[in-house]
Scaffold this motif. Structure first.
Motif, PDB file in Angstrom:
ATOM      1  N   ALA A  45       0.799  -1.229   0.000  1.00  0.00           N
ATOM      2  CA  ALA A  45       0.000   0.000   0.000  1.00  0.00           C
ATOM      3  C   ALA A  45       0.829   1.276   0.000  1.00  0.00           C
ATOM      4  CB  ALA A  45      -0.968  -0.015   1.193  1.00  0.00           C
ATOM      5  N   PRO A  46       2.029   1.333   0.644  1.00  0.00           N
ATOM      6  CA  PRO A  46       2.808   2.579   0.586  1.00  0.00           C
ATOM      7  C   PRO A  46       3.101   3.057  -0.827  1.00  0.00           C
ATOM      8  CG  PRO A  46       3.667   1.147   2.303  1.00  0.00           C
ATOM      9  CD  PRO A  46       2.627   0.353   1.578  1.00  0.00           C
ATOM     10  N   LEU A  47       3.126   2.151  -1.811  1.00  0.00           N
ATOM     11  CA  LEU A  47       3.376   2.565  -3.193  1.00  0.00           C
ATOM     12  C   LEU A  47       2.270   3.485  -3.710  1.00  0.00           C
ATOM     13  CD1 LEU A  47       4.527  -0.866  -4.687  1.00  0.00           C
ATOM     14  CD2 LEU A  47       5.982   1.089  -4.080  1.00  0.00           C
ATOM     15  N   LEU A  48       1.091   3.407  -3.107  1.00  0.00           N
ATOM     16  CA  LEU A  48      -0.023   4.256  -3.532  1.00  0.00           C
ATOM     17  C   LEU A  48       0.088   5.673  -2.992  1.00  0.00           C
ATOM     18  CD1 LEU A  48      -2.864   1.694  -2.739  1.00  0.00           C
ATOM     19  CD2 LEU A  48      -2.132   2.333  -5.035  1.00  0.00           C
ATOM     20  N   PHE A  49       0.845   5.846  -1.933  1.00  0.00           N
ATOM     21  CA  PHE A  49       0.829   7.111  -1.198  1.00  0.00           C
ATOM     22  C   PHE A  49       2.152   7.865  -1.272  1.00  0.00           C
ATOM     23  CE2 PHE A  49      -2.395   4.342   0.623  1.00  0.00           C
ATOM     24  CZ  PHE A  49      -3.508   5.175   0.617  1.00  0.00           C
ATOM     25  N   GLY A  50       2.938   7.626  -2.315  1.00  0.00           N
ATOM     26  CA  GLY A  50       4.157   8.411  -2.497  1.00  0.00           C
ATOM     27  C   GLY A  50       5.367   7.794  -1.849  1.00  0.00           C
ATOM     28  N   HIS A  51       5.587   6.517  -2.056  1.00  0.00           N
ATOM     29  CA  HIS A  51       6.729   5.818  -1.461  1.00  0.00           C
ATOM     30  C   HIS A  51       8.033   6.346  -2.043  1.00  0.00           C
ATOM     31  CE1 HIS A  51       8.921   2.609   0.466  1.00  0.00           C
ATOM     32  NE2 HIS A  51       9.348   2.130  -0.702  1.00  0.00           N
ATOM     33  N   ARG A  52       8.979   6.685  -1.158  1.00  0.00           N
ATOM     34  CA  ARG A  52      10.315   7.162  -1.531  1.00  0.00           C
ATOM     35  C   ARG A  52      10.272   8.329  -2.517  1.00  0.00           C
ATOM     36  NH1 ARG A  52      14.412   1.920  -1.965  1.00  0.00           N
ATOM     37  NH2 ARG A  52      14.194   1.299   0.216  1.00  0.00           N
ATOM     38  N   GLY A  53       9.400   9.264  -2.249  1.00  0.00           N
ATOM     39  CA  GLY A  53       9.367  10.487  -3.025  1.00  0.00           C
ATOM     40  C   GLY A  53       8.541  10.444  -4.281  1.00  0.00           C
ATOM     41  N   ALA A  54       7.986   9.289  -4.629  1.00  0.00           N
ATOM     42  CA  ALA A  54       7.137   9.218  -5.817  1.00  0.00           C
ATOM     43  C   ALA A  54       5.837   9.989  -5.578  1.00  0.00           C
ATOM     44  CB  ALA A  54       6.825   7.755  -6.148  1.00  0.00           C
ATOM     45  N   ALA A  55       5.212  10.442  -6.648  1.00  0.00           N
ATOM     46  CA  ALA A  55       3.955  11.175  -6.522  1.00  0.00           C
ATOM     47  C   ALA A  55       2.836  10.236  -6.102  1.00  0.00           C
ATOM     48  CB  ALA A  55       3.615  11.840  -7.851  1.00  0.00           C
ATOM     49  N   PRO A  56       2.025  10.600  -5.126  1.00  0.00           N
ATOM     50  CA  PRO A  56       0.886   9.750  -4.740  1.00  0.00           C
ATOM     51  C   PRO A  56      -0.092   9.603  -5.908  1.00  0.00           C
ATOM     52  CG  PRO A  56       1.286  11.458  -3.092  1.00  0.00           C
ATOM     53  CD  PRO A  56       2.118  11.812  -4.277  1.00  0.00           C
ATOM     54  N   VAL A  57      -0.724   8.442  -6.010  1.00  0.00           N
ATOM     55  CA  VAL A  57      -1.701   8.223  -7.071  1.00  0.00           C
ATOM     56  C   VAL A  57      -3.087   8.606  -6.572  1.00  0.00           C
ATOM     57  CG1 VAL A  57      -0.291   6.390  -8.057  1.00  0.00           C
ATOM     58  CG2 VAL A  57      -2.129   5.808  -6.450  1.00  0.00           C
ATOM     59  N   ASP A  58      -4.046   8.595  -7.483  1.00  0.00           N
ATOM     60  CA  ASP A  58      -5.412   9.032  -7.189  1.00  0.00           C
ATOM     61  C   ASP A  58      -6.167   7.909  -6.469  1.00  0.00           C
ATOM     62  OD1 ASP A  58      -7.944  10.088  -7.135  1.00  0.00           O
ATOM     63  OD2 ASP A  58      -7.917  10.787  -9.210  1.00  0.00           O
ATOM     64  N   VAL A  59      -5.980   7.852  -5.144  1.00  0.00           N
ATOM     65  CA  VAL A  59      -6.613   6.795  -4.354  1.00  0.00           C
ATOM     66  C   VAL A  59      -8.134   6.952  -4.348  1.00  0.00           C
ATOM     67  CG1 VAL A  59      -6.789   5.786  -2.049  1.00  0.00           C
ATOM     68  CG2 VAL A  59      -4.559   6.451  -2.940  1.00  0.00           C
ATOM     69  N   ASP A  60      -8.616   8.186  -4.412  1.00  0.00           N
ATOM     70  CA  ASP A  60     -10.078   8.384  -4.447  1.00  0.00           C
ATOM     71  C   ASP A  60     -10.694   7.705  -5.671  1.00  0.00           C
ATOM     72  OD1 ASP A  60      -9.986   9.836  -2.125  1.00  0.00           O
ATOM     73  OD2 ASP A  60     -10.006  11.795  -3.109  1.00  0.00           O
ATOM     74  N   ALA A  61     -10.040   7.845  -6.823  1.00  0.00           N
ATOM     75  CA  ALA A  61     -10.553   7.198  -8.038  1.00  0.00           C
ATOM     76  C   ALA A  61     -10.501   5.683  -7.903  1.00  0.00           C
ATOM     77  CB  ALA A  61      -9.748   7.652  -9.252  1.00  0.00           C
ATOM     78  N   LEU A  62      -9.442   5.168  -7.271  1.00  0.00           N
ATOM     79  CA  LEU A  62      -9.318   3.727  -7.063  1.00  0.00           C
ATOM     80  C   LEU A  62     -10.412   3.218  -6.134  1.00  0.00           C
ATOM     81  CD1 LEU A  62      -7.767   1.068  -7.392  1.00  0.00           C
ATOM     82  CD2 LEU A  62      -6.281   1.811  -5.514  1.00  0.00           C
ATOM     83  N   GLU A  63     -10.681   3.940  -5.069  1.00  0.00           N
ATOM     84  CA  GLU A  63     -11.720   3.521  -4.130  1.00  0.00           C
ATOM     85  C   GLU A  63     -13.104   3.578  -4.777  1.00  0.00           C
ATOM     86  OE1 GLU A  63     -11.239   5.857  -0.615  1.00  0.00           O
ATOM     87  OE2 GLU A  63      -9.414   4.801   0.020  1.00  0.00           O
ATOM     88  N   ASP A  64     -13.337   4.570  -5.652  1.00  0.00           N
ATOM     89  CA  ASP A  64     -14.613   4.630  -6.368  1.00  0.00           C
ATOM     90  C   ASP A  64     -14.771   3.415  -7.276  1.00  0.00           C
ATOM     91  OD1 ASP A  64     -17.036   6.231  -7.389  1.00  0.00           O
ATOM     92  OD2 ASP A  64     -15.911   5.835  -9.233  1.00  0.00           O
ATOM     93  N   LEU A  65     -13.694   3.018  -7.959  1.00  0.00           N
ATOM     94  CA  LEU A  65     -13.746   1.827  -8.819  1.00  0.00           C
ATOM     95  C   LEU A  65     -14.078   0.582  -7.998  1.00  0.00           C
ATOM     96  CD1 LEU A  65     -13.133   0.359 -11.552  1.00  0.00           C
ATOM     97  CD2 LEU A  65     -10.784   0.135 -10.702  1.00  0.00           C
ATOM     98  N   ILE A  66     -13.414   0.423  -6.850  1.00  0.00           N
ATOM     99  CA  ILE A  66     -13.656  -0.751  -6.004  1.00  0.00           C
ATOM    100  C   ILE A  66     -15.088  -0.747  -5.485  1.00  0.00           C
ATOM    101  CG2 ILE A  66     -13.009  -1.847  -3.831  1.00  0.00           C
ATOM    102  CD1 ILE A  66     -10.132  -0.889  -4.376  1.00  0.00           C
TER     103      ILE A  66
END
Length: 890
Positions: free
Chosen positions: A816-837
């Motif tokens: 899950a940390p890969l979704l939230f900006g792990h090691r300086g990466a830009a966080p992804v759109d978790v809201d869109a992912l949760e809407d899909l689920i």
């Protein structure tokens, strides 16, 4: 005779077989049981008898005219239906019809409904039950709307319609009220149904656990017999009601014995049966004639012995329910209610734990003694105990419904060998856990193996699924009975920890280190100490150190450890611990050498401090209570309801694939796109190609840059094998990529490729749903690639989902940390992912025909996401154990 309803095509219902799957046993409002089934032509005499027994007022309210007797033509019309355009259901008790409901299709997808409930059984909720079952049958036959005409004075029937949870439209003309409503299930109708189910099942258990009179059938004079022990325990326990015995002897243990239950002075609420298995059926028939409300069958020799025993068990349950009775067992250890107003020990346990606030349920009869004995050794007070044995009827779900209302129970524990209806279990357990801790021991953790005598469907899910289901429900899962009582003695006697911060106070450095290490290893934070007093510390010094720990605002709970030196008495320190802890609203656990459970020494304060033999035991229990408290504190949000959803369009896709088989059929890409679009999920188009020129034409259609990928099973998504080429920006690059892939893969028979638009950069994820025979719909999530494929890092949740469930699902995978900006990466759109689920979970919940659905990959970027591929298999659904209507299992 088969009639065609007005507005229906001729022959629509011709040749439809009797719908046996509409048959069901249901618990009524007063806790009794009735049987619901489709009406049959041979019911004609019973319909005549039903009508003739009705009052003139009831007949007038049903037919709008005085009708003392039904003509043969009328009865033939009522009983001879086609089960499609004209459907009738009856509720029966024994051989008698006690309620009738019917619909007649008027035109299209609309039908007129009518009900008639026996005068003798009005007020038991039969109308509501019949409406539920008629609604489900109608939806199965394509009906979407009910209309009814009711006289204004028929308030009971109007209440049945208006309180069912549907939006009811009213009209009035010529002295008649017309009602109309859409019968599609809604969150409100589900809530109404579940609330009624809870009240009914709770009341049925109340009748079993709070009887005013008990009869022991098989009460022998032989002191070594089971019947003798049961009668002895009931009498020795001080049961406050009347006690009767059935045996050939004139008197047993000072109790007058009768030859049959019907000979005993009534009324009799509960029969405890301890006769040979082949004699139980006659006993049940005798109990039915005597009006007994419930049975505890201690007798063995049923489904646990093989197929013949299973048939005997099925007949026992069928006969009992047909006559309005619930059954605990067979092969049960018995039931206990320690309420002083009842004092019922209808079990094989000679010695019971003291009366208390902890409810217990055990499926295993053999472990029933061990469970009660363990509680007694710890002096942990028990409110009620039920041993379900083969749980042919009464299950843990029923007992949890009772505990929801039981003011004598503050926490509950269940020893489960199997879970026959996980979907209903999680629904009830979640509701109960919101108010009271629910602790579960589930045996057989290595698989979903089922003990002899338990009827359970096979699951295709890994064993981790059960843990995830229990976590979603807020249940405290423990590994054994020892841990069950470790947690129970804490949550019954102490406040719930409000957070993970812990103080450690001991009189030993080693003991303090052990406690602190245990806290850290299980995720608690040691924010105070560990404080190690001298081994010679007095009770007053302990009192002062503990007062500082409890007063620390950075502490949520306190772990106390004490090893007694020669110069200090345990009782003095224990008293100090109990008094200081009792003055605080923070949780406290203690390790005192030689003390375990609920002790007098640690009960001198306002509340008892539970004692454990080792600091690890105390901390493990504290961790369980802390995690449960955190679950209870979290707002789970509303049930997910993403919109808009076009259910008719989705049903059309499913209907086009019919008839379905158990093996099922895979949808084409366009069919998958159409089904997903109905639930607001966009599947990016993908164009199959066999030549480079076709690939170029497809690329022009979607626009560069594009992706070229193999469609062969086993090579899809495998860029590492050269089966996927990304970010192709020009025609010449596409020609080159096609040639290279063709040469590489044609030897494998993989000569069909697909061209798709290039998705924005993002994180690849996998979202799935499965229709499991045991669990029903299951939603899975994982981060694509090695986390899912190599490490099995997949999380599961069980619809219907709430907003908090979706958020937990996304965050519960290790990647899950890969979704939230792990090691300086830009966080992804978790809201869109949760809407899909959320959308996928609603699809899975509403369409049991979707046996398997995989969205892979789902590329989630910083803004939005792209569903690049989908695989959907439709199959004949196995049938869910928890449906849109109240029904008992079996």
């Amino acid at each position: 005779m088969v009639e065609t309803a007005p507005g229906a095509a001729p022959g629509d219902g011709a040749g439809v077989a009797y719908p046996a799957h509409w048959e069901a046993d249901v618990v009524l409002r007063d806790g009794g049981v009735a049987h619901v089934r489709p009406i049959r032509p041979q019911d004609a005499p019973a319909v005549h008898a039903f009508h003739d027994a009705q009052s003139a007022e009831s007949v007038y309210l049903r037919f709008f005219a005085p009708l003392p007797h039904l003509s043969e033509k009328d009865v033939a019309r009522f009983t001879q239906v086609d089960y499609v355009n004209r459907v009738g259901l009856v509720a029966t008790l024994g051989d008698d019809i006690v309620g009738i409901a019917r619909y007649d299709r008027t035109k299209g997808t609309s039908a007129e409904v009518a009900f008639n409930i026996s005068d003798a059984h009005q007020g038991r909720g039969l109308g509501s039950v019949l409406l539920e079952h008629l609604t489900v049958a109608a939806r199965e036959r394509g009906i979407t709307r009910f209309v009814a005409e009711v006289l204004p004075q028929n308030r009971k029937m109007m209440t049945v319609f208006t309180e069912a949870g549907y939006e009811v439209a009213h009209g009035y003309e010529d002295g008649v009220i017309s009602l109309a409503f859409d019968i599609s299930p809604t969150e409100n109708s589900a809530r109404v149904r579940e609330s009624r189910e809870h009240r009914a099942e709770s009341r049925s258990m109340r009748g079993l656990l709070n009887p005013r009179s008990v009869v022991v059938v098989g009460a022998s004079r032989d002191p070594d017999s089971i019947g003798h022990r049961l009668l002895e325990n009931i009498r020795a326990g001080g049961f406050t009601g009347a006690v009767h015995a059935v045996n050939q002897a004139f008197e047993v243990q000072g109790v007058t014995s009768h030859s049959r239950v019907t000979d005993a002075p009534g009324p009799i609420d509960l029969a405890v049966v301890a006769v040979p298995a082949d004699a139980v059926e006659d006993v049940v028939r005798d109990c039915a004639r005597a009006g007994v409300r419930g049975l505890v069958v201690v007798s063995a020799g049923f489904a646990e012995t093989g197929e013949q025993g299973r048939r005997r068990q099925d007949q026992l349950v069928r006969l009992a329910r047909a006559n309005g009775m619930r059954v605990v067992g067979p092969n049960s250890f018995g039931v206990v209610n320690n309420d002083p107003l009842v004092s019922l020990n209808a079990s094989l346990a000679p010695n019971l734990p003291p009366a208390g606030r902890f409810g217990l349920f055990s499926q295993s009869g053999a472990l029933g003694i061990a469970v009660l004995d363990s509680a007694a050794r710890r002096s942990l007070g028990v409110s009620t105990f039920v041993s379900a044995g083969n749980r042919a009827d009464v299950s843990g779900n029923d007992v949890m419904q009772y505990w929801l209302d039981d003011t004598s129970t503050d926490a509950v524990g269940l020893y489960l060998e199997s879970i026959g209806n996980p979907r209903k279990f999680t629904r009830i357990a979640r509701r109960l856990a919101r108010a009271k801790p629910v602790i579960v021991v589930k045996s057989g953790v290595s698989s979903f193996g089922v003990p002899p005598g338990h009827a359970v469907r096979a699951s295709r899910l890994p064993r981790e699924a059960l843990d995830e289901m229990l976590r979603q429900s807020g249940v405290i899962r423990v590994e054994n009975v020892h841990q069950l009582f470790d947690v129970a003695q804490l949550v019954v006697h102490q406040p719930l920890p409000q957070g993970p911060r812990v103080a450690v106070v001991t009189n030993s450095d080693a003991l303090g280190v052990l406690a602190a290490d245990a806290c850290t290893s299980w995720g608690l934070e040691v924010t105070h100490g560990p404080v190690a007093l001298p081994s010679t510390a007095t009770a007053q010094e302990f009192r002062e150190a503990l007062s500082l720990a409890f007063a620390d605002p950075d502490v949520d709970s306190v772990v106390v450890g004490f090893i007694p030196p020669l110069v200090t008495l345990d009782i003095d320190v224990a008293t100090a611990v109990a008094e200081v802890a009792g003055a605080s609203e923070k949780a406290c656990v203690a390790t005192f050498l030689g003390m375990r459970g609920v002790t007098d020494a640690l009960s001198s304060g306002a509340r008892t401090v539970p004692a454990y033999p080792t600091p690890e035991d105390s901390v493990r229990a504290l961790v369980s209570a802390t995690r449960y408290s955190q679950w209870r504190q979290r707002d789970r949000g509303n049930r997910v309801a993403p919109g808009p959803i076009y259910r008719d369009a989705a049903q059309a896709v499913v209907a086009a694939a019919a008839p379905l088989t158990p093996d099922g059929v895979w949808l084409t890409n366009p069919q998958s796109a159409e089904l997903l679009a109905a639930y607001g999920i966009e599947l990016w188009p993908s164009f199959p190609v066999r030549t480079a020129d076709e690939a170029v034409a497809a690329a022009v259609r979607v626009g560069y840059p594009v992706v070229l990928k193999s469609t062969a099973e086993g090579l899809r998504h495998r860029a590492d094998l050269g089966a996927v080429r990304l970010d192709i920006g020009r025609e010449d690059q596409l020609h080159e990529a096609f040639a290279e892939m063709y040469d590489r893969l044609r030897a494998l028979g993989a000569d069909v490729f697909a061209v798709q638009a290039m998705a924005p950069a993002g994180l690849a994820c996998v979202v799935r749903s499965t229709e499991d025979p045991l669990f029903g719909p299951v939603v899975e999530f994982g981060v694509g690639g090695p986390p899912t494929e190599l490490l099995g890092d997949v999380a599961r949740r069980f619809p219907p989902l709430r907003e908090g469930d979706v958020a937990d699902l996304v965050r519960s995978v290790r990647a899950a940390p890969l979704l939230f900006g792990h090691r300086g990466a830009a966080p992804v759109d978790v809201d869109a992912l949760e809407d899909l689920i959320a959308r996928l979970s609603v699809l899975a919940d509403e369409l049991p025909q979707v046996a398997y659905l995989e969205l892979n990959p789902v590329v989630v970027s910083t803004r939005g996401l792209a569903v690049l591929d989908a695989g959907i298999r439709l199959a004949e659904p196995p049938g869910r154990t928890d449906t849109d209507q109240r029904r008992l299992p079996g």
